[in-house]
Design a protein around this motif. Sequence first.
Motif, PDB file in Angstrom:
ATOM      1  N   SER A  10       0.805  -1.214   0.000  1.00  0.00           N
ATOM      2  CA  SER A  10       0.000   0.000   0.000  1.00  0.00           C
ATOM      3  C   SER A  10       0.836   1.262   0.000  1.00  0.00           C
ATOM      4  O   SER A  10       0.395   2.304  -0.437  1.00  0.00           O
ATOM      5  CB  SER A  10      -0.946  -0.025   1.199  1.00  0.00           C
ATOM      6  N   VAL A  11       2.079   1.190   0.474  1.00  0.00           N
ATOM      7  CA  VAL A  11       2.921   2.378   0.492  1.00  0.00           C
ATOM      8  C   VAL A  11       3.344   2.751  -0.921  1.00  0.00           C
ATOM      9  O   VAL A  11       3.319   3.906  -1.321  1.00  0.00           O
ATOM     10  CB  VAL A  11       4.156   2.144   1.393  1.00  0.00           C
ATOM     11  N   ALA A  12       3.736   1.724  -1.712  1.00  0.00           N
ATOM     12  CA  ALA A  12       4.266   1.981  -3.048  1.00  0.00           C
ATOM     13  C   ALA A  12       3.172   2.051  -4.102  1.00  0.00           C
ATOM     14  O   ALA A  12       3.294   2.798  -5.059  1.00  0.00           O
ATOM     15  CB  ALA A  12       5.274   0.894  -3.414  1.00  0.00           C
ATOM     16  N   ALA A  13       2.116   1.252  -3.966  1.00  0.00           N
ATOM     17  CA  ALA A  13       1.088   1.173  -4.999  1.00  0.00           C
ATOM     18  C   ALA A  13      -0.067   2.103  -4.670  1.00  0.00           C
ATOM     19  O   ALA A  13      -0.533   2.133  -3.529  1.00  0.00           O
ATOM     20  CB  ALA A  13       0.572  -0.255  -5.116  1.00  0.00           C
ATOM     21  N   PRO A  14      -0.563   2.867  -5.645  1.00  0.00           N
ATOM     22  CA  PRO A  14      -1.758   3.674  -5.403  1.00  0.00           C
ATOM     23  C   PRO A  14      -2.928   2.775  -5.034  1.00  0.00           C
ATOM     24  O   PRO A  14      -3.083   1.681  -5.574  1.00  0.00           O
ATOM     25  CB  PRO A  14      -1.993   4.363  -6.755  1.00  0.00           C
ATOM     26  N   ARG A  15      -3.759   3.238  -4.111  1.00  0.00           N
ATOM     27  CA  ARG A  15      -4.912   2.446  -3.714  1.00  0.00           C
ATOM     28  C   ARG A  15      -5.938   2.406  -4.839  1.00  0.00           C
ATOM     29  O   ARG A  15      -6.203   3.411  -5.496  1.00  0.00           O
ATOM     30  CB  ARG A  15      -5.545   3.038  -2.463  1.00  0.00           C
ATOM     31  N   ALA A  16      -6.499   1.231  -5.078  1.00  0.00           N
ATOM     32  CA  ALA A  16      -7.472   1.067  -6.152  1.00  0.00           C
ATOM     33  C   ALA A  16      -8.801   1.684  -5.734  1.00  0.00           C
ATOM     34  O   ALA A  16      -9.451   1.180  -4.809  1.00  0.00           O
ATOM     35  CB  ALA A  16      -7.647  -0.412  -6.479  1.00  0.00           C
ATOM     36  N   PRO A  17      -9.242   2.762  -6.368  1.00  0.00           N
ATOM     37  CA  PRO A  17     -10.491   3.417  -5.960  1.00  0.00           C
ATOM     38  C   PRO A  17     -11.715   2.644  -6.439  1.00  0.00           C
ATOM     39  O   PRO A  17     -11.685   1.936  -7.450  1.00  0.00           O
ATOM     40  CB  PRO A  17     -10.407   4.788  -6.639  1.00  0.00           C
ATOM     41  N   LEU A  18     -12.804   2.829  -5.734  1.00  0.00           N
ATOM     42  CA  LEU A  18     -14.047   2.129  -6.009  1.00  0.00           C
ATOM     43  C   LEU A  18     -15.038   3.061  -6.703  1.00  0.00           C
ATOM     44  O   LEU A  18     -15.089   4.258  -6.422  1.00  0.00           O
ATOM     45  CB  LEU A  18     -14.654   1.618  -4.695  1.00  0.00           C
ATOM     46  N   GLN A  62     -13.773  -1.535  -9.562  1.00  0.00           N
ATOM     47  CA  GLN A  62     -12.495  -1.084  -9.032  1.00  0.00           C
ATOM     48  C   GLN A  62     -11.527  -0.852 -10.179  1.00  0.00           C
ATOM     49  O   GLN A  62     -11.361  -1.708 -11.043  1.00  0.00           O
ATOM     50  CB  GLN A  62     -11.932  -2.116  -8.061  1.00  0.00           C
ATOM     51  N   GLN A  63     -10.895   0.304 -10.174  1.00  0.00           N
ATOM     52  CA  GLN A  63      -9.909   0.656 -11.190  1.00  0.00           C
ATOM     53  C   GLN A  63      -8.543   0.106 -10.799  1.00  0.00           C
ATOM     54  O   GLN A  63      -8.037   0.395  -9.721  1.00  0.00           O
ATOM     55  CB  GLN A  63      -9.824   2.179 -11.339  1.00  0.00           C
ATOM     56  N   TYR A  94      -4.427  -0.853 -17.729  1.00  0.00           N
ATOM     57  CA  TYR A  94      -5.199  -0.632 -16.505  1.00  0.00           C
ATOM     58  C   TYR A  94      -6.707  -0.834 -16.700  1.00  0.00           C
ATOM     59  O   TYR A  94      -7.497   0.111 -16.679  1.00  0.00           O
ATOM     60  CB  TYR A  94      -4.919   0.762 -15.955  1.00  0.00           C
ATOM     61  N   PRO A  95      -7.124  -2.075 -16.884  1.00  0.00           N
ATOM     62  CA  PRO A  95      -8.563  -2.345 -16.991  1.00  0.00           C
ATOM     63  C   PRO A  95      -9.261  -2.156 -15.648  1.00  0.00           C
ATOM     64  O   PRO A  95      -8.613  -2.059 -14.603  1.00  0.00           O
ATOM     65  CB  PRO A  95      -8.597  -3.816 -17.425  1.00  0.00           C
ATOM     66  N   LYS A  96     -10.555  -2.110 -15.701  1.00  0.00           N
ATOM     67  CA  LYS A  96     -11.365  -2.061 -14.483  1.00  0.00           C
ATOM     68  C   LYS A  96     -11.924  -3.459 -14.211  1.00  0.00           C
ATOM     69  O   LYS A  96     -12.243  -4.197 -15.144  1.00  0.00           O
ATOM     70  CB  LYS A  96     -12.496  -1.043 -14.646  1.00  0.00           C
ATOM     71  N   MET A  97     -12.029  -3.812 -12.927  1.00  0.00           N
ATOM     72  CA  MET A  97     -12.619  -5.082 -12.529  1.00  0.00           C
ATOM     73  C   MET A  97     -13.849  -4.795 -11.692  1.00  0.00           C
ATOM     74  O   MET A  97     -13.849  -3.858 -10.889  1.00  0.00           O
ATOM     75  CB  MET A  97     -11.617  -5.917 -11.727  1.00  0.00           C
TER      76      MET A  97
END
Length: 375
Positions: A32-40, A75-76, A89-92
Motif C-alpha cells: 500500500s505504500v508503493a502502490a496507489p490504492r485502487a479506488p471504487l 475497481q480501477q 489498466y482495466p477495471k474489474m
Amino acid sequence: MGPNVLPRLLLSSLSLLLLALLPHAVVAQADSVAAPRAPLAVGVYAQGSFIMSHTAALRHLVVSHPTGFELNFQQQTTGAEAWHGWYKYPKMGLTLTYYDFHNPVLGYAVAATPYLSKSLWRGPKHDFSFRLGAGLAYLTNPYNRDTNHKNNIASSAFNASIQLRFEYDYALTPHLGLVAGLGLNHYSNGATTKPNLGVNLPSVVLGLNYHEQRSPPQRNPNASTPADVGRTFYNVSTSLGYKQRTQGDRQKYLVNSITAAVGRRINRKSTLVAGAEGFYDRSLEAMLEDTTRAGLKQPDVKKVGVFVGHELLFGRMSFVSHLGIYVYEPYRSSTFYYERLGLKYHFTNLLFGAIDLKIHRGSADVIEFKIGAKL
C-alpha cells in the motif's frame, strides 16, 4: 451468439473470476505504500430490453419487453500487479442484475456477474469502454413438463450469465458520472439439462456512477518481462463433466478426459500450446443401446484428439481457446473437429484448475471441470 456455446463454460466461472481478483487485493494491501490504492466506483443503472428470437422455437415467448435494474461495483486497477499495465489498466467489477421478463412463463432473473472492462477511449471527463463478464443467474420459472412446458428457454433454475457491453461514462462532477450503454445479457445452462434454447437480451442502459476517484495515479506502465517468457513447459490434466442426452432421457451421463500438452509462453500476454487427449462420453453408449440392433457388436465410443491452442494471460488467470481434430473415433457422433473455450487459474506454480466448454460446430457438447499440473 448461439444458445449453447459460452453459457455452459461460464456456469461456474464466478468462482474463478473472483479468485483472479484476490491476488490484486492482497498485493495492493501488502504494497500500500508503493502502490496507489485502487479506488471504487458504485453505479445504479436501468435497462430496457427485448428477447431476441434466434430460433423459430422461441417465437411464442417473444411477446414482451423485459426491463432490468443493475447495481454495479467497480475497481480501477492501478498497477499493483504487472499485468494491469500490460492491458492499460482495466477495471474489474461485479454487477448484480434483476430482470422482469413481464411474462408469467419466464418470470424473473437475478444474476451476479464479475467482469473486466477495458477503456477504448479515455479522457479527463470521458471514458468509453467495453465490458465482458461471466457469472451465475437464477431464473424463477424454469421449464417443468407438468406446470411450465412452454418455457423452452431454460430447464434449470441456475444458469450461466454472460454480459457484453459498450459503455460511455461522462463526468457531470468530479465524482458523478452519467452512464449510457448498449449491451447483451445472455442466460442459459448450455444444455446441461434440456430443453435449453437460452435467452438473448439486447439492452439499452442508462444510469449513474459514483467515482471515489475518477483518475487515480498509476504505476508499472512498463513492467518487466516475466521470467518464463520463451520457456517450454508441459501440462497434464484430467476432467469430469456430465450431460443430458435428450429431453426425454432425464439421466445425466458422466464424461471424462485426460490431456497431455506442451506449451511455450511467447510474450507477456500469450502462451501457445499443443497436445493430445482422450475422451470417454457415456451418453454415447446409451445412444448406441437405443439404435444398435440386438446381437450386433457396438463400436468403441472412446475418442482421441490432437489440438493446438492459445492462452491469453491475466496474471494467474488465462482465457483458453483450442481447436482439435479427432484422430481416433470409431463411433462418429459429431463433427471430425472440436473447439474448446475456457477459463484457467493457477493456484500455485504447479497446480491449476479450469472450466472448459467443449464445442462441436458452434453447439455445446459438455462442460469440463479440470484439474492439472504444470511441469
